[in-house]
Scaffold this active site. Structure first.
Site, PDB file in Angstrom:
ATOM      1  N   HIS A 113       0.628  -1.052  -0.430  1.00 54.20           N
ATOM      2  CA  HIS A 113      -0.289   0.212   0.011  1.00 54.20           C
ATOM      3  C   HIS A 113       0.869   1.643  -0.277  1.00 54.20           C
ATOM      4  O   HIS A 113       2.005   1.121   0.331  1.00 54.20           O
ATOM      5  CB  HIS A 113      -1.298  -0.151   0.677  1.00 54.20           C
ATOM      6  N   HIS A 132       5.632   5.636  -0.989  1.00 56.78           N
ATOM      7  CA  HIS A 132       6.628   5.424  -1.298  1.00 56.78           C
ATOM      8  C   HIS A 132       5.509   3.807  -0.767  1.00 56.78           C
ATOM      9  O   HIS A 132       4.752   4.305  -0.435  1.00 56.78           O
ATOM     10  CB  HIS A 132       7.729   5.173  -0.034  1.00 56.78           C
TER      11      HIS A 132
END
Length: 181
Positions: A37, A120
């Site tokens: 995620h 990220h």
């Protein structure tokens, strides 16, 4: 007391590409692909009343869908690496969505996030792996690219207190507005 954070989910085809990076690094704990995620805002351990306030406040967000592109790999912790991640290009739509969530959560009394937002996807935890090993691994795979995808919703995730890496549960989801064609 739930541990909460908001984020964007990664579609199955991109999760598969990320999972192909696994291996070749001593002591790495690879994140399960279903737990990949992009964290937008870590909220932390909060009581149920505050969790309800968070959910209600997030329901006021009215933003358009977010194009997401993963490009390159990196590591957090230069001398003592602790995480390897895929870089998410910081588009204006992504940065605006994250900034709005930050403002809204501060408005209900949560402290400001202490770290600068660095979009990220964490793919591994590397405690006990040397900086040289991580640098070598990155040099072989650092040109990673995934196709752009459209995030049509953001979610409120919960996790159990642990070393990180899941499992994560979607508690609420919040649709993003479609961009007119």
């Amino acid at each position: 007391m739930p541990r909460l954070f908001t984020g964007l989910e990664i579609p199955p085809d991109v999760r598969m590409q990320l999972s192909m990076l696994r291996g070749g690094l001593r002591s790495a704990r690879w994140i399960d692909p279903e737990n990949f995620h992009i964290t937008l805002r870590f909220i932390g351990d909060i009581d149920d009343r505050t969790a309800d306030e968070v959910a209600a406040m997030l329901d006021t967000v009215r933003r358009t869908e977010v194009p997401v592109r993963l490009s390159g790999l990196g590591a957090f912790g230069s001398r003592k690496p602790h995480s390897i991640w895929a870089r998410v290009e910081p588009s204006p739509a992504l940065l605006d969505l994250q900034a709005e969530q930050e403002r809204l959560l501060q408005r209900i009394g949560l402290p400001a996030e202490g770290r600068k937002f660095t979009p990220h996807v964490t793919i591994a935890r590397v405690k006990g792996t040397s900086a040289r090993e991580v640098a070598n691994w990155l040099s072989l795979r650092g040109d990673f690219q995934a196709p752009t995808f459209i995030a049509s919703r953001f979610v409120l995730f919960s996790s159990r207190a642990s070393q990180g890496g899941g499992p994560y549960v979607v508690e609420e989801d919040y649709p993003l507005l479609q961009v007119a064609a």
